[in-house]
Design a protein around this motif. Structure first.
Motif, PDB file in Angstrom:
ATOM      1  N   ARG A 247       0.818  -1.218   0.000  1.00 53.13           N
ATOM      2  CA  ARG A 247       0.000   0.000   0.000  1.00 53.13           C
ATOM      3  C   ARG A 247       0.847   1.261   0.000  1.00 53.13           C
ATOM      4  NH1 ARG A 247      -0.412   2.250   5.034  1.00 53.13           N
ATOM      5  NH2 ARG A 247       0.319   0.988   6.794  1.00 53.13           N
ATOM      6  N   ASN A 248       1.997   1.230   0.681  1.00 48.08           N
ATOM      7  CA  ASN A 248       2.837   2.424   0.700  1.00 48.08           C
ATOM      8  C   ASN A 248       3.602   2.613  -0.605  1.00 48.08           C
ATOM      9  OD1 ASN A 248       2.078   3.443   3.200  1.00 48.08           O
ATOM     10  ND2 ASN A 248       3.616   2.255   4.318  1.00 48.08           N
ATOM     11  N   VAL A 249       3.868   1.537  -1.307  1.00 49.51           N
ATOM     12  CA  VAL A 249       4.433   1.650  -2.658  1.00 49.51           C
ATOM     13  C   VAL A 249       3.422   2.323  -3.574  1.00 49.51           C
ATOM     14  CG1 VAL A 249       5.096   0.306  -4.700  1.00 49.51           C
ATOM     15  CG2 VAL A 249       6.063  -0.262  -2.463  1.00 49.51           C
ATOM     16  N   VAL A 250       2.177   1.887  -3.483  1.00 47.92           N
ATOM     17  CA  VAL A 250       1.113   2.509  -4.287  1.00 47.92           C
ATOM     18  C   VAL A 250       0.985   3.993  -3.941  1.00 47.92           C
ATOM     19  CG1 VAL A 250      -1.377   2.529  -4.722  1.00 47.92           C
ATOM     20  CG2 VAL A 250      -0.140   0.349  -4.576  1.00 47.92           C
ATOM     21  N   GLU A 251       1.043   4.309  -2.633  1.00 50.95           N
ATOM     22  CA  GLU A 251       0.909   5.706  -2.224  1.00 50.95           C
ATOM     23  C   GLU A 251       2.102   6.542  -2.683  1.00 50.95           C
ATOM     24  OE1 GLU A 251       0.091   8.428   1.781  1.00 50.95           O
ATOM     25  OE2 GLU A 251      -0.234   6.241   1.825  1.00 50.95           O
ATOM     26  N   ALA A 252       3.310   5.983  -2.569  1.00 52.21           N
ATOM     27  CA  ALA A 252       4.506   6.726  -2.978  1.00 52.21           C
ATOM     28  C   ALA A 252       4.481   7.040  -4.468  1.00 52.21           C
ATOM     29  CB  ALA A 252       5.757   5.925  -2.631  1.00 52.21           C
ATOM     30  N   LEU A 253       3.981   6.126  -5.278  1.00 51.42           N
ATOM     31  CA  LEU A 253       3.846   6.389  -6.711  1.00 51.42           C
ATOM     32  C   LEU A 253       2.710   7.374  -6.966  1.00 51.42           C
ATOM     33  CD1 LEU A 253       4.416   2.778  -8.086  1.00 51.42           C
ATOM     34  CD2 LEU A 253       5.892   4.760  -8.476  1.00 51.42           C
ATOM     35  N   GLY A 254       1.637   7.255  -6.188  1.00 50.61           N
ATOM     36  CA  GLY A 254       0.531   8.188  -6.335  1.00 50.61           C
ATOM     37  C   GLY A 254       0.941   9.622  -6.059  1.00 50.61           C
ATOM     38  N   GLU A 255       1.907   9.810  -5.180  1.00 48.82           N
ATOM     39  CA  GLU A 255       2.402  11.158  -4.898  1.00 48.82           C
ATOM     40  C   GLU A 255       3.033  11.793  -6.132  1.00 48.82           C
ATOM     41  OE1 GLU A 255       3.500  10.589  -0.138  1.00 48.82           O
ATOM     42  OE2 GLU A 255       5.081  10.520  -1.670  1.00 48.82           O
ATOM     43  N   TRP A 256       3.481  10.965  -7.045  1.00 49.17           N
ATOM     44  CA  TRP A 256       4.080  11.448  -8.287  1.00 49.17           C
ATOM     45  C   TRP A 256       3.114  11.333  -9.471  1.00 49.17           C
ATOM     46  CZ3 TRP A 256       9.895   9.611  -8.512  1.00 49.17           C
ATOM     47  CH2 TRP A 256      10.606  10.224  -7.466  1.00 49.17           C
ATOM     48  N   GLY A 257       1.858  11.146  -9.158  1.00 44.88           N
ATOM     49  CA  GLY A 257       0.836  11.119 -10.201  1.00 44.88           C
ATOM     50  C   GLY A 257       0.740   9.827 -10.979  1.00 44.88           C
ATOM     51  N   ILE A 258       1.263   8.724 -10.435  1.00 44.77           N
ATOM     52  CA  ILE A 258       1.214   7.428 -11.111  1.00 44.77           C
ATOM     53  C   ILE A 258       0.125   6.577 -10.470  1.00 44.77           C
ATOM     54  CG2 ILE A 258       2.491   5.334 -11.676  1.00 44.77           C
ATOM     55  CD1 ILE A 258       5.048   6.980 -11.585  1.00 44.77           C
ATOM     56  N   ASN A 259      -0.882   6.227 -11.253  1.00 35.98           N
ATOM     57  CA  ASN A 259      -2.048   5.484 -10.766  1.00 35.98           C
ATOM     58  C   ASN A 259      -1.791   3.983 -10.887  1.00 35.98           C
ATOM     59  OD1 ASN A 259      -4.531   4.326 -10.250  1.00 35.98           O
ATOM     60  ND2 ASN A 259      -5.687   5.757 -11.499  1.00 35.98           N
ATOM     61  N   MET A 260      -1.840   3.273  -9.774  1.00 39.44           N
ATOM     62  CA  MET A 260      -1.594   1.829  -9.758  1.00 39.44           C
ATOM     63  C   MET A 260      -2.863   1.034  -9.489  1.00 39.44           C
ATOM     64  SD  MET A 260       1.623   1.621 -10.426  1.00 39.44           S
ATOM     65  CE  MET A 260       2.107  -0.029  -9.916  1.00 39.44           C
ATOM     66  N   SER A 261      -4.016   1.626  -9.685  1.00 39.88           N
ATOM     67  CA  SER A 261      -5.271   0.972  -9.306  1.00 39.88           C
ATOM     68  C   SER A 261      -5.538  -0.298 -10.118  1.00 39.88           C
ATOM     69  CB  SER A 261      -6.446   1.945  -9.466  1.00 39.88           C
ATOM     70  OG  SER A 261      -6.577   2.365 -10.814  1.00 39.88           O
ATOM     71  N   ARG A 262      -4.976  -0.403 -11.308  1.00 35.37           N
ATOM     72  CA  ARG A 262      -5.219  -1.590 -12.136  1.00 35.37           C
ATOM     73  C   ARG A 262      -4.021  -2.534 -12.172  1.00 35.37           C
ATOM     74  NH1 ARG A 262      -8.741   0.327 -17.445  1.00 35.37           N
ATOM     75  NH2 ARG A 262     -10.427   1.331 -16.268  1.00 35.37           N
ATOM     76  N   ALA A 263      -2.993  -2.246 -11.398  1.00 35.28           N
ATOM     77  CA  ALA A 263      -1.801  -3.089 -11.388  1.00 35.28           C
ATOM     78  C   ALA A 263      -2.002  -4.291 -10.465  1.00 35.28           C
ATOM     79  CB  ALA A 263      -0.594  -2.283 -10.946  1.00 35.28           C
ATOM     80  N   TYR A 264      -1.340  -5.373 -10.761  1.00 40.35           N
ATOM     81  CA  TYR A 264      -1.431  -6.574  -9.944  1.00 40.35           C
ATOM     82  C   TYR A 264      -0.117  -7.346 -10.077  1.00 40.35           C
ATOM     83  CZ  TYR A 264      -2.291  -8.745 -14.496  1.00 40.35           C
ATOM     84  OH  TYR A 264      -2.179  -9.149 -15.816  1.00 40.35           O
ATOM     85  N   PRO A 265       0.291  -8.088  -9.045  1.00 33.81           N
ATOM     86  CA  PRO A 265       1.520  -8.873  -9.139  1.00 33.81           C
ATOM     87  C   PRO A 265       1.416  -9.936 -10.228  1.00 33.81           C
ATOM     88  CG  PRO A 265       0.854  -8.606  -6.858  1.00 33.81           C
ATOM     89  CD  PRO A 265      -0.299  -8.128  -7.696  1.00 33.81           C
ATOM     90  N   LYS A 266       2.490 -10.080 -10.999  1.00 35.10           N
ATOM     91  CA  LYS A 266       2.519 -11.048 -12.085  1.00 35.10           C
ATOM     92  C   LYS A 266       3.591 -12.101 -11.829  1.00 35.10           C
ATOM     93  CE  LYS A 266       1.122  -7.704 -15.637  1.00 35.10           C
ATOM     94  NZ  LYS A 266       1.503  -7.056 -16.910  1.00 35.10           N
ATOM     95  N   PRO A 267       3.303 -13.345 -12.172  1.00 30.98           N
ATOM     96  CA  PRO A 267       4.320 -14.388 -12.032  1.00 30.98           C
ATOM     97  C   PRO A 267       5.329 -14.308 -13.180  1.00 30.98           C
ATOM     98  CG  PRO A 267       2.327 -15.319 -12.956  1.00 30.98           C
ATOM     99  CD  PRO A 267       2.010 -13.880 -12.631  1.00 30.98           C
ATOM    100  N   LEU A 268       6.544 -14.749 -12.908  1.00 32.35           N
ATOM    101  CA  LEU A 268       7.564 -14.823 -13.947  1.00 32.35           C
ATOM    102  C   LEU A 268       7.302 -16.039 -14.821  1.00 32.35           C
ATOM    103  CD1 LEU A 268      10.266 -13.928 -15.183  1.00 32.35           C
ATOM    104  CD2 LEU A 268      11.407 -15.350 -13.462  1.00 32.35           C
ATOM    105  N   THR A 269       7.318 -15.847 -16.135  1.00 32.98           N
ATOM    106  CA  THR A 269       7.134 -16.953 -17.077  1.00 32.98           C
ATOM    107  C   THR A 269       8.306 -16.974 -18.051  1.00 32.98           C
ATOM    108  OG1 THR A 269       5.810 -15.552 -18.557  1.00 32.98           O
ATOM    109  CG2 THR A 269       4.614 -16.854 -16.921  1.00 32.98           C
TER     110      THR A 269
END
Length: 215
Positions: free
Chosen positions: A128-150
């Motif tokens: 949540r704090n990573v999302v907030e820290a990026l949000g402070e710079w105007g980067i919206n992470m609302s649709r991001a999700y962790p992805k597995p390595l393939t």
């Protein structure tokens, strides 16, 4: 399959995935056959359904992830060109460091570099704090999700940046690797996460500048 899409009966999951496969078969006509597309769609669903919290969006996430993987596979096989360099950011959970790096790289690259990120053991959340820290710079992470390595995404990458995944990050011959020694922001207070963000920001800017000048 032991968990359906939100609002979709388990017996109907195959139908929903079949519809996704039909759309992607049309998109990748002449590149992959229907059987390959179906396998990638079902695999992508199985990768995501164990961890993704936003089950409402699971069909769309499955289609997005399968598209990304099929594109990467086509690049590896040489049936789709790479118009720009491919960078992959890797960490253990794809919830902190690699997310910060990928979001910042996307911002600065502006299409001149294609950015992917993944985790060797993906979490079911973004910090949540990573999302907030990026949000402070105007980067919206609302649709991001962790992805597995393939293996397809790994194989399509020109530069692979590892951040704390240790031996879990596979090494492919002929790939350029960068290992960034950066503390894990997961579970840390916001001021600490900001310092990690700022550190990654400097590194990402330098990498994007190098790759875009070279290309």
């Amino acid at each position: 399959m032991d968990r359906p899409f939100h609002g979709v009966d388990t017996r109907d999951v195959d139908h929903v995935l079949g519809q996704i496969a039909s759309r992607l078969s049309g998109r990748f006509t002449g590149v992959f056959g229907r059987e390959t597309v179906e396998r990638y769609v079902f695999e992508s669903y199985m990768y995501l359904h164990r961890t993704v919290r936003l089950q409402t969006h699971l069909p769309a996430l499955t289609e997005n992830f399968a598209t990304e993987r099929l594109t990467a596979l086509a690049q590896v096989e040489g049936t789709i060109d790479k118009p720009v360099p491919e960078v992959l950011f890797l960490c253990a959970y794809n919830a902190g460091r690699s997310r910060l790096a990928a979001a910042l790289a996307d911002r600065y690259a502006q299409g001149r570099v294609h950015v992917r990120c993944a985790g060797s053991h993906p979490a079911d959340w973004l910090d949540r704090n990573v999302v907030e820290a990026l949000g402070e710079w105007g980067i919206n992470m609302s649709r991001a999700y962790p992805k597995p390595l393939t293996s397809d995404v790994l194989g399509a990458s020109d530069v692979i940046v590892t951040m704390g995944c240790g031996d879990a990050c596979p090494v492919l011959a002929g790939k350029r690797y960068l290992d960034w020694d950066i503390p894990d922001p997961a579970g840390q207070e916001l001021p600490f996460v900001r310092t990690v963000r700022d550190d990654i920001d400097v590194r990402v800017r330098a990498l994007i500048d190098e790759l875009t000048l070279a290309s």
